[in-house]
Scaffold this motif. Structure first.
Motif, PDB file in Angstrom:
ATOM      1  N   LEU A 118      -7.588   9.299   2.978  1.00  0.00           N
ATOM      2  CA  LEU A 118      -6.256   8.744   2.780  1.00  0.00           C
ATOM      3  C   LEU A 118      -5.749   9.018   1.372  1.00  0.00           C
ATOM      4  O   LEU A 118      -6.462   8.820   0.394  1.00  0.00           O
ATOM      5  CB  LEU A 118      -6.269   7.236   3.025  1.00  0.00           C
ATOM      6  CG  LEU A 118      -6.660   6.811   4.441  1.00  0.00           C
ATOM      7  CD1 LEU A 118      -6.706   5.299   4.532  1.00  0.00           C
ATOM      8  CD2 LEU A 118      -5.675   7.364   5.456  1.00  0.00           C
ATOM      9  N   GLN A 173      -1.748   5.146   1.947  1.00  0.00           N
ATOM     10  CA  GLN A 173      -0.497   5.272   2.705  1.00  0.00           C
ATOM     11  C   GLN A 173      -0.398   4.173   3.757  1.00  0.00           C
ATOM     12  O   GLN A 173       0.685   3.642   4.004  1.00  0.00           O
ATOM     13  CB  GLN A 173      -0.420   6.654   3.363  1.00  0.00           C
ATOM     14  CG  GLN A 173      -0.190   7.791   2.384  1.00  0.00           C
ATOM     15  CD  GLN A 173       0.167   9.089   3.087  1.00  0.00           C
ATOM     16  OE1 GLN A 173       0.585   9.104   4.226  1.00  0.00           O
ATOM     17  NE2 GLN A 173       0.004  10.187   2.381  1.00  0.00           N
ATOM     18  N   ARG A 174      -1.510   3.839   4.378  1.00  0.00           N
ATOM     19  CA  ARG A 174      -1.486   2.790   5.402  1.00  0.00           C
ATOM     20  C   ARG A 174      -1.067   1.450   4.800  1.00  0.00           C
ATOM     21  O   ARG A 174      -0.285   0.698   5.395  1.00  0.00           O
ATOM     22  CB  ARG A 174      -2.876   2.685   6.037  1.00  0.00           C
ATOM     23  CG  ARG A 174      -2.943   1.742   7.235  1.00  0.00           C
ATOM     24  CD  ARG A 174      -4.337   1.763   7.822  1.00  0.00           C
ATOM     25  NE  ARG A 174      -4.729   3.113   8.197  1.00  0.00           N
ATOM     26  CZ  ARG A 174      -5.979   3.475   8.444  1.00  0.00           C
ATOM     27  NH1 ARG A 174      -6.955   2.587   8.331  1.00  0.00           N
ATOM     28  NH2 ARG A 174      -6.261   4.711   8.804  1.00  0.00           N
ATOM     29  N   GLN A 175      -1.578   1.142   3.623  1.00  0.00           N
ATOM     30  CA  GLN A 175      -1.205  -0.110   2.962  1.00  0.00           C
ATOM     31  C   GLN A 175       0.268  -0.111   2.559  1.00  0.00           C
ATOM     32  O   GLN A 175       0.959  -1.125   2.685  1.00  0.00           O
ATOM     33  CB  GLN A 175      -2.087  -0.321   1.728  1.00  0.00           C
ATOM     34  CG  GLN A 175      -3.541  -0.612   2.056  1.00  0.00           C
ATOM     35  CD  GLN A 175      -4.415  -0.605   0.810  1.00  0.00           C
ATOM     36  OE1 GLN A 175      -4.371   0.326   0.014  1.00  0.00           O
ATOM     37  NE2 GLN A 175      -5.222  -1.645   0.641  1.00  0.00           N
ATOM     38  N   SER A 182       7.234   2.819   7.387  1.00  0.00           N
ATOM     39  CA  SER A 182       6.853   4.230   7.495  1.00  0.00           C
ATOM     40  C   SER A 182       7.955   5.164   7.007  1.00  0.00           C
ATOM     41  O   SER A 182       7.672   6.227   6.445  1.00  0.00           O
ATOM     42  CB  SER A 182       6.486   4.563   8.944  1.00  0.00           C
ATOM     43  OG  SER A 182       7.565   4.265   9.816  1.00  0.00           O
TER      44      SER A 182
END
Length: 259
Positions: A118, A173-175, A182
């Motif tokens: 990530l 990026q997920r956090q 998004s």
């Protein structure tokens, strides 16, 4: 005389490579048909399921006669089937060595994002809330853009409250998607470093961002090793198949780049 003939043939091949390729294919097709017609007929030890030896012989006779009469020529279904079989022969005939542990690690590192490495981002952030500013949002954003042209006195005083605060440090990026959405994260991919950019829209308002760092995380090698090895072998097999096809093109007088 022979030399002049060979020179003329060479020039003809260069100018009309595709035509010669098709003509040679037709000659080979006819020769193969003649060979099949003359070859002795004998049923295989194991015929197709539910097929007797007599039925196999009848089918083989009809098949050879159809080839001899050229019934397969110009038939797109027959052509497509033969192309598929030839492509399959090229692919299955390719021998690709399994990667060493070092080669596999290099492969995973080169494709880190594919295997869950990530990317982590660090940036400063000024948020203008659509809910708080409503009709004044666009005008406030224009004033904020002018303010940020000079070193701002303090980001907390400029920004509306936001769950992500005014400083984001090494978040994945997920956090970041969880905090900003998004659509906002997708815009960060193209931003330059160390300069204020914006306003960037999100579902909740407008954002001004000064990106400090993009940093890719390392995948879990043991967790993705088997999958990465399959990908490595598949891609290298495809590359070897492309090379084999290029050699076939060269054999028929076609350039490697000919579509």
């Amino acid at each position: 005389m022979i030399s002049r003939f060979l020179d003329a043939l060479s020039r003809l091949q260069q100018r009309h490579a595709l035509l010669l390729f098709l003509a040679l294919g037709a000659v080979l097709f006819a020769a193969d048909s003649l060979r099949l017609r003359q070859a002795p007929l004998s049923p295989p030890e194991v015929a197709a399921e539910g097929q007797s030896a007599e039925q196999w012989l009848e089918d083989e006779v009809l098949y050879r006669e159809a080839l001899a009469r050229g019934l397969g020529e110009g038939d797109l279904i027959v052509r497509r089937r033969l192309v598929q079989k030839m492509r399959l022969m090229l692919e299955t005939g390719v021998d690709v060595a399994e990667p060493s542990p070092a080669e596999l690690r290099q492969w995973i590192d080169r494709h880190a994002s594919r295997y869950g490495g990530l990317e982590r981002l660090s940036f400063d952030h000024v948020f203008l809330s659509r809910g708080l500013r409503d009709a004044h949002l666009a005008a406030d954003a224009a004033r904020m853009a002018a303010i940020l042209q000079q070193p701002p006195p303090g980001l907390a005083a400029l920004s509306d409250p936001h769950p992500g605060g005014t400083q984001v440090v090494a978040l994945s990026q997920r956090q970041i998607v969880g905090l900003f959405g998004s659509a906002f994260v997708a815009q960060l991919a193209e931003l330059p470093l160390e300069s204020w950019q914006g306003p960037l829209p999100s579902a909740t308002g407008l954002h001004f961002v000064r990106l400090h760092e993009r940093r890719s995380g390392r995948p879990d090698y043991e967790a993705v090793r088997e999958r990465a090895q399959r990908d490595y072998l598949l891609e290298h097999r495809r590359e070897q198949t492309r090379l084999a096809l290029a050699q076939l093109k060269a054999r028929y007088g076609l350039d490697a780049g000919t579509p």
